[in-house]
Design an enzyme around this catalytic site. Sequence first.
Site, PDB file in Angstrom:
ATOM      1  N   ASP A 147       8.524   3.803   8.149  1.00  0.00           N
ATOM      2  CA  ASP A 147       7.619   4.394   7.160  1.00  0.00           C
ATOM      3  C   ASP A 147       7.936   5.870   7.028  1.00  0.00           C
ATOM      4  O   ASP A 147       7.894   6.607   8.008  1.00  0.00           O
ATOM      5  CB  ASP A 147       6.173   4.186   7.620  1.00  0.00           C
ATOM      6  CG  ASP A 147       5.153   4.588   6.558  1.00  0.00           C
ATOM      7  OD1 ASP A 147       5.555   5.184   5.547  1.00  0.00           O
ATOM      8  OD2 ASP A 147       3.957   4.312   6.762  1.00  0.00           O
ATOM      9  N   TYR A 174      -6.067   7.043  -3.895  1.00  0.00           N
ATOM     10  CA  TYR A 174      -5.784   5.689  -3.396  1.00  0.00           C
ATOM     11  C   TYR A 174      -5.782   5.670  -1.877  1.00  0.00           C
ATOM     12  O   TYR A 174      -5.800   4.621  -1.248  1.00  0.00           O
ATOM     13  CB  TYR A 174      -4.461   5.161  -3.965  1.00  0.00           C
ATOM     14  CG  TYR A 174      -3.207   5.678  -3.273  1.00  0.00           C
ATOM     15  CD1 TYR A 174      -2.595   4.944  -2.268  1.00  0.00           C
ATOM     16  CD2 TYR A 174      -2.628   6.896  -3.625  1.00  0.00           C
ATOM     17  CE1 TYR A 174      -1.451   5.399  -1.635  1.00  0.00           C
ATOM     18  CE2 TYR A 174      -1.491   7.362  -3.004  1.00  0.00           C
ATOM     19  CZ  TYR A 174      -0.902   6.614  -2.011  1.00  0.00           C
ATOM     20  OH  TYR A 174       0.219   7.078  -1.389  1.00  0.00           O
ATOM     21  N   CYS A 201       3.118   7.444  -1.423  1.00  0.00           N
ATOM     22  CA  CYS A 201       3.719   6.447  -0.524  1.00  0.00           C
ATOM     23  C   CYS A 201       4.738   5.541  -1.195  1.00  0.00           C
ATOM     24  O   CYS A 201       5.771   5.223  -0.623  1.00  0.00           O
ATOM     25  CB  CYS A 201       2.642   5.631   0.177  1.00  0.00           C
ATOM     26  SG  CYS A 201       1.762   4.465  -0.876  1.00  0.00           S
ATOM     27  N   TRP A 246      -1.063  14.856  -2.526  1.00  0.00           N
ATOM     28  CA  TRP A 246      -2.164  13.929  -2.806  1.00  0.00           C
ATOM     29  C   TRP A 246      -3.368  14.652  -3.421  1.00  0.00           C
ATOM     30  O   TRP A 246      -4.459  14.116  -3.456  1.00  0.00           O
ATOM     31  CB  TRP A 246      -2.599  13.225  -1.522  1.00  0.00           C
ATOM     32  CG  TRP A 246      -1.671  12.128  -1.111  1.00  0.00           C
ATOM     33  CD1 TRP A 246      -1.789  10.797  -1.393  1.00  0.00           C
ATOM     34  CD2 TRP A 246      -0.462  12.235  -0.348  1.00  0.00           C
ATOM     35  NE1 TRP A 246      -0.745  10.085  -0.850  1.00  0.00           N
ATOM     36  CE2 TRP A 246       0.088  10.941  -0.203  1.00  0.00           C
ATOM     37  CE3 TRP A 246       0.224  13.296   0.239  1.00  0.00           C
ATOM     38  CZ2 TRP A 246       1.259  10.682   0.490  1.00  0.00           C
ATOM     39  CZ3 TRP A 246       1.391  13.041   0.925  1.00  0.00           C
ATOM     40  CH2 TRP A 246       1.901  11.750   1.044  1.00  0.00           C
ATOM     41  N   HIS A 253      -1.090   0.783   1.028  1.00  0.00           N
ATOM     42  CA  HIS A 253      -0.089   1.716   1.545  1.00  0.00           C
ATOM     43  C   HIS A 253       1.255   0.997   1.557  1.00  0.00           C
ATOM     44  O   HIS A 253       1.342  -0.164   1.960  1.00  0.00           O
ATOM     45  CB  HIS A 253      -0.462   2.194   2.945  1.00  0.00           C
ATOM     46  CG  HIS A 253       0.567   3.098   3.550  1.00  0.00           C
ATOM     47  ND1 HIS A 253       1.109   4.158   2.855  1.00  0.00           N
ATOM     48  CD2 HIS A 253       1.177   3.101   4.756  1.00  0.00           C
ATOM     49  CE1 HIS A 253       1.999   4.775   3.617  1.00  0.00           C
ATOM     50  NE2 HIS A 253       2.060   4.146   4.773  1.00  0.00           N
TER      51      HIS A 253
END
Length: 732
Positions: free
Chosen positions: A397, A561, A315, A280, A374
């Site tokens: 997840d 984000y 993600c 990220w 997300h």
Amino acid sequence: MSESSGTTFGGRRAVPPNTSNAAENDPPTVELQGLVPRGFNPQDYLNVTAVHLFKERWDSNKVDHHTDRYSSNKLIVRRGQSFFIQIDFSRPYDPRRDLFRVEYVIGRYPQENKGTYIPVPVVSELQSGKWGAKVVMREDRSVRLSVQSSPDCIVGKFRMYVAVWTPYGVIRTSRNPETDTYILFNPWCEEDAVYLDNEKEREEYVLNDIGVIFYGDFNDIKSRSWSYGQFEDNILDACLYVMDRANMDLSGRGNPIKVSRVGSAMINAKDDEGVIVGSWDNVYAYGIPPSAWTGSVDILLEYQSSQKPVRYGQCWVFAGVFNTFLRCLGIPARVVTNYFSAHDNDANLQLDIFLEEDGNVNSKLTKDSVWNYHCWNEAWMTRPDLPVGFGGWQVVDSTPQENSDGMYRCGPASVQAIKHGHVCFQFDAPFVFAEVNSDLVYITAKKDGTHVVETLDTTHIGKLIVTKEIRGDGIKDITDTYKFQEGQEEERLALETALMYGAKKALNTEGVLKSRSDVHMNFEVENAVLGRDFKVIITFRNNGSTRYTVAAYLSGNISFYTGVSKAEFKNETFDVTLEPLSFKREEVLIRAGEYMGQLLEQAFLHFFVTARVNETRDVLAKQKSIALTVPKVIIKARGAQVVGSDMVVTVEFTNPLKETLRNVWIHLDGPGVTKPLRKMFREIRPNSTVQWEELCRPWVSGPRKLIASLTSDSLRHVYGELDLQIQRRPSM
């Protein structure tokens, strides 16, 4: 059947753990017992000369089991449902004196009590829920069997043998890879834990190999197509390899709860050398930027061939690949996007935003973050480990956010349990509950060290939860499956239930008014196009009979984000005088030159406006993120759109920016139409156009899609797609 060994393993067990589908140990072809007469010749007894599995794409074994779309020449069937095999013997089979059975074996250390060695008896009638083989046809030297697997058997690749009994022992066929049989979960079988009773939903959540993933911002929802490609060459083997890499015991691979939990840990590379490395930080050296991927196929195949984690994902990439994994194995699954998703570091159902006394955000104290969106997955299964009523969609997840039982994974957590606040039920329900239900709390950190709760926003988090609609590319709003409407009695009750079961709330925010002032503030951002100037419009309304003066502050940040800020590119203070019962509008111009030099992967700008009413000392605070509108890749196709016929695909892009794009990669994908391809352009000058042509020969008929992405040093998240209708090849 198990491998004999003089050693014990760890003093506890005589057989090593059976954790690899790929590892093999062939059973003996002849197992003789007792004294055998000198003239014994196995050829004198019933011998197997050939085994036919009816595994062509058009055979009923594949059509009836909904596995005809897999690019594989092996037999692929779904558990709990019968399929046909034919055995040719050396002489006609006589059931009165000949005894044989089919055997299925998985792993290196097969044991019957673990379900890794399955002797299938020949029976007169098949029994529901049990393994069995029934003779349905005898013709000359051939016997055709209807074989039924149990609806809870292990999912994976089995080796198949035929064993014939003689008075002196067993004669078994030798290892033949051509008879290997894949057994998958079966959403069409009522006794399977993943049974889904709606045919349209099965078509979408198991058989659809192209999806849409939603991203962007709640006020500006964007979508992109994703090639799941679960039926492409070698993807099934790659998914089984993922479980092997996890050292998942084969005996647990029939349980969708365990399979999905292992998958959620293995799709990310954190702590277990899993499939994708997350990044990220906007630095993607030695890898591919997350926005460049068009689907899962390249990622899974590269992971299997290199046996190393693939770089890089965020993600939506984790969710896209995890969806492929689940659908490929037969577990119904879908990708879900939660807009304004709370990443609550201390899981206290509050996101604390600390402000300085002048209204600016205190970034040292503010540890929680709100992700603009997300993506996670939902998988469909029964939950016999929970009370009745908590089966159905489960959150899983694979984005590495928080540790769960020592590993970065999340779920399966019952969506129904989350909605009703039953966060005591495994797995990770408190974390998911916080992602969709937290409150935003604005706190002023005074210079004397005290903290004062200023205002509370209970509606910002989990604003909208969506997935792709069935049989279309539009949005299906599923927010009401996760939460009751704000202000309903049930919503309050769900929160109280979650608190009772241990979800924490650090500050008592009861009695904190959401707005105590006569003055109200809001702001809007004009449609912001990448590379152009735009305005932020702040509006103030005075509903009281008193004149007020307001000191306001606007901060513009380049943000990930995930809500984490990288750099402030704009700050402006201004004073506003509000007459009684009046309305005022302020405009702030944002110039392209202020933000273009430091954009991140997803071109998100985050604006924070705070205002203090001087007369009452009330603080008003609002924040918004916007995703800049970026140019598109254009895809065109010419030629007949027919299976087996060549067609020319052209990918085209025009650079609308005032700067030259360098190191430009264009990716092209389309399951059933083309293997994933990519091409590099050293540079694209301002207002110039590049074209790339490829010859494609589709091999799957029906509605298909071509997907393209473009990535460069300074511009990413550029997409394009083209819908195709591929016709069947005309019969001669």
